[in-house]
Scaffold this active site. Structure first.
Site, short mmCIF file in Angstrom:
data_model
loop_
_atom_site.label_atom_id
_atom_site.label_comp_id
_atom_site.label_asym_id
_atom_site.label_seq_id
_atom_site.Cartn_x
_atom_site.Cartn_y
_atom_site.Cartn_z
N TYR A 76 0.83 -1.21 0.00
CA TYR A 76 0.00 0.00 0.00
C TYR A 76 0.86 1.26 0.00
O TYR A 76 0.64 2.18 -0.79
CB TYR A 76 -0.94 0.01 1.22
CG TYR A 76 -1.90 1.17 1.16
CD1 TYR A 76 -3.11 1.06 0.50
CD2 TYR A 76 -1.57 2.40 1.71
CE1 TYR A 76 -3.98 2.12 0.40
CE2 TYR A 76 -2.43 3.48 1.62
CZ TYR A 76 -3.63 3.34 0.96
OH TYR A 76 -4.49 4.40 0.86
N PHE A 129 -6.07 22.11 -22.95
CA PHE A 129 -6.78 20.91 -23.41
C PHE A 129 -8.15 20.89 -22.72
O PHE A 129 -8.30 21.43 -21.63
CB PHE A 129 -5.97 19.64 -23.09
CG PHE A 129 -6.69 18.40 -23.52
CD1 PHE A 129 -6.88 18.14 -24.86
CD2 PHE A 129 -7.23 17.52 -22.58
CE1 PHE A 129 -7.60 17.02 -25.27
CE2 PHE A 129 -7.94 16.40 -22.99
CZ PHE A 129 -8.12 16.14 -24.33
N ASP A 130 -9.14 20.24 -23.35
CA ASP A 130 -10.54 20.26 -22.86
C ASP A 130 -10.68 19.97 -21.36
O ASP A 130 -11.43 20.64 -20.66
CB ASP A 130 -11.44 19.21 -23.52
CG ASP A 130 -11.22 19.02 -24.99
OD1 ASP A 130 -10.26 19.59 -25.53
OD2 ASP A 130 -12.01 18.29 -25.59
N ASP A 218 1.86 21.65 -19.15
CA ASP A 218 1.04 20.45 -19.36
C ASP A 218 1.88 19.64 -20.35
O ASP A 218 1.88 19.88 -21.55
CB ASP A 218 -0.32 20.82 -19.95
CG ASP A 218 -1.15 19.58 -20.30
OD1 ASP A 218 -0.59 18.47 -20.31
OD2 ASP A 218 -2.36 19.72 -20.58
N ALA A 220 2.12 16.43 -21.41
CA ALA A 220 1.70 15.09 -21.88
C ALA A 220 2.58 14.61 -23.04
O ALA A 220 2.91 13.44 -23.13
CB ALA A 220 0.24 15.13 -22.30
N LYS A 261 0.36 9.35 -22.97
CA LYS A 261 0.92 9.74 -24.27
C LYS A 261 2.41 9.38 -24.26
O LYS A 261 2.79 8.25 -24.53
CB LYS A 261 0.70 11.23 -24.53
CG LYS A 261 -0.74 11.60 -24.83
CD LYS A 261 -1.59 11.71 -23.61
CE LYS A 261 -2.93 12.36 -23.87
NZ LYS A 261 -3.85 12.20 -22.75
N HIS A 452 -20.53 15.21 -28.39
CA HIS A 452 -19.93 14.16 -29.24
C HIS A 452 -19.99 12.76 -28.63
O HIS A 452 -19.97 11.78 -29.35
CB HIS A 452 -18.49 14.51 -29.61
CG HIS A 452 -17.63 14.93 -28.46
ND1 HIS A 452 -17.82 16.12 -27.80
CD2 HIS A 452 -16.61 14.31 -27.85
CE1 HIS A 452 -16.94 16.23 -26.83
NE2 HIS A 452 -16.20 15.13 -26.83
N1 F0G Z 1 -3.49 17.35 -21.43
C1 F0G Z 1 -3.37 17.09 -22.74
C2 F0G Z 1 -2.52 17.97 -23.59
C3 F0G Z 1 -4.06 16.00 -23.31
O1 F0G Z 1 -3.95 15.75 -24.61
C4 F0G Z 1 -4.87 15.19 -22.48
C5 F0G Z 1 -5.61 14.06 -23.02
C6 F0G Z 1 -4.94 15.50 -21.11
C7 F0G Z 1 -4.24 16.59 -20.62
C8 F0G Z 1 -5.78 14.69 -20.16
O2 F0G Z 1 -5.14 13.51 -19.87
O3 F0G Z 1 -6.69 11.75 -20.70
O4 F0G Z 1 -4.84 11.22 -19.10
O5 F0G Z 1 -6.81 12.50 -18.33
N2 F0G Z 1 -5.82 13.88 -24.26
C9 F0G Z 1 -6.50 12.76 -24.89
C10 F0G Z 1 -6.61 12.96 -26.37
C11 F0G Z 1 -7.78 12.35 -24.24
O6 F0G Z 1 -7.27 12.14 -27.04
O7 F0G Z 1 -6.02 13.91 -26.90
P1 F0G Z 1 -5.92 12.18 -19.49
#
Ligand code: F0G
Length: 463
Positions: A76, A129-130, A218, A220, A261, A452
């Site tokens: 744990y 990002f969204d 960010d 990723a 990613k 979507h």
């Molecule tokens: N930041 C970036 C730049 C991303 O592209 C994503 C996810 C996230 C944060 C969120 O990360 O999915 O691990 O919670 N992008 C995916 C895409 C979903 O299809 O571009 P997550």
């Protein structure tokens, strides 16, 4: 003759395990589309031949990573994989505190909490990002995008279309006075995987320091961004991708990362930073809703796979292969004059659906129509980033459509061969030649928010 023949960009790996994919008929796919209300989120993944929906969580892991999975210590607290994970992330980022999270969006949520974001605060990015935007907006704060204007011109070539407009950033700081967090997304996913230059990162760092505003990446797709810097920013071409990544992180106060990613894994994420107080705030909160700070919603084996993935993703032969794979796809489409966002991004080709289907107005969702045709005729799944994803319907029923109408072909890492890419090129080109046959779509069910995922459609039949 050279010491190694690079002309064809052969991959720096070979295949040990295979996963069968199904070749289906157009008749079957039409039936599935109809049943699914022409929405891919309702279609069984096993009925897709080439899946380019996302590059997130879709990587193929190496034998070294799978071996690491068997080394999972599922204690744990304080499991041994955490220390390897922490050590590798400290080495790459230079940050002292490393916090695992189950994926990127929980890292975003924790950061919003730790920085006390609320309705009095503003956050600024090149482009959020969204999910980052959603986390910020849920906290009550505003999320402003100031990517350079060149980013909005699909055919314009620019080395670093992901850069932030530093003048706009400074003006907002001066005029609004309550900018509380700056986040640069590297590479800029919302803008088609376009990179941010080290010069731009350094400039943002200066502005952030001068105004005492925390600055995060960010990150990723940090390795892909580092490789673009190596190729395009002359003064850094002699450095390794890892050295460049270190430099990128050195300018910021911390990072939030979806490891799905460039972590080369199927699940995971992390936060890394230097500020002890913020670290404490995050660890207090995460223990309640994410997990103890040495596992953060992941298993010990996941931490090991991420640690190993992060070392592999910075290898130059891998990054060269990855970049060339995207370039290859881009060249194939360019030859047939298929319109897409230039230059080719780090993880995706974003087709310009407005130019691809000029006969379909945005009110009939050309991007969505294109993704439907790609699946119906060729079994390929892509993602619509256009009127369905970003269009808003006002109270009076009128629609506001986004400037860009894109279809993203995201390339999973180490998954598809050149033959698969040839199939994609051939299919998209074939569709382009027959584009006048594609008709628009009509919405039959509209949930309003996050349309979507659950909306349903029917194709508009030509008279
Ligand atoms: N930041 C970036 C730049 C991303 O592209 C994503 C996810 C996230 C944060 C969120 O990360 O999915 O691990 O919670 N992008 C995916 C895409 C979903 O299809 O571009 P997550």
């Amino acid at each position: 003759m050279s010491d190694f023949n690079q002309k064809l960009n052969p991959p720096p790996f070979k295949i040990k395990v295979i996963e069968p994919i199904k070749k289906t008929t157009r008749g079957e796919r039409r039936k599935w589309l109809e049943e699914a209300g022409y929405n891919f989120f309702n279609i069984a993944a096993e009925n897709i031949y080439i899946d380019l929906l996302t590059d997130s969580g879709t990587s193929a892991m190496s034998d070294y990573q799978w071996a690491g999975i068997m080394m999972g210590d599922e204690s744990y607290a304080q499991c041994k994989n955490f220390f390897n994970f922490q050590g590798i992330i400290r080495d790459i980022t230079g940050y002292k505190y490393v916090i695992p999270t189950h994926q990127g969006r929980s890292a975003e949520n924790l950061i919003c909490y730790a920085f006390d974001l609320d309705h009095t605060k503003i956050t600024v990015s090149n482009q959020f990002f969204d999910t980052t935007r959603a986390n910020i907006e849920i906290s009550g704060a505003r999320a402003l995008d100031f990517v350079i204007q060149e980013a909005y011109k699909p055919s314009l070539i620019h080395d670093f279309k992901g850069n932030i407009d530093t003048m706009a950033l400074e003006n907002t700081i001066q005029n609004e006075g309550n900018v509380s967090l700056i986040i640069l997304t590297v590479t800029n996913n919302a803008g088609g995987g376009q990179p941010v230059s080290l010069a731009n990162i350094a400039e943002v760092s200066k502005i952030a320091k001068k105004n005492n505003i925390p600055f995060f990446l960010d990150a990723a797709r940090f390795a892909e961004n580092a490789y673009f810097i190596k190729l395009r920013e002359k003064e850094y071409q002699h450095l390794s991708p890892k050295e460049i990544a270190k430099k990128m992180f050195s300018y910021a106060n911390g990072c939030i990362v979806s490891a799905k990613k460039d972590g080369l894994v199927n699940i995971g994420g992390f936060i890394a930073l230097n500020d002890e107080q913020i670290y404490r705030r995050i660890t207090e909160r995460m223990t309640v809703m994410e997990g103890f700070p040495t596992y953060g919603g992941l298993a010990g084996r996941d931490l090991e796979a991420i640690a190993r993935g992060l070392t592999e993703v910075l290898q130059e032969d891998y990054l060269e292969y990855r970049h060339q794979q995207l370039e290859y796809l881009g060249k194939g489409l360019e030859k047939a004059e298929v319109p897409f966002l230039k230059p080719v991004g780090g993880h995706s080709i974003n087709i310009d659906a407005k130019s691809f289907l000029p006969h379909i107005p945005q009110s009939q969702f050309p991007g969505w129509a294109l993704t439907v045709a790609l699946y119906e005729y060729y079994g390929i799944r892509a993602a619509e980033l256009g009127s369905v994803a970003f269009g808003r319907q006002q109270e009076d029923g009128k629609w506001i459509f986004p400037e860009l109408e894109q279809v993203r072909l995201a390339i999973p890492r180490r998954v598809y061969s050149q033959e698969h890419l040839n199939y994609v090129i051939d299919s998209v080109v074939d569709l382009y030649k027959n584009r006048t046959k594609i008709t628009g779509m009509k919405i039959t069910y509209d949930p309003g928010v996050l349309r979507h995922f659950t909306a349903r459609f029917i194709p508009i039949v030509k008279e």
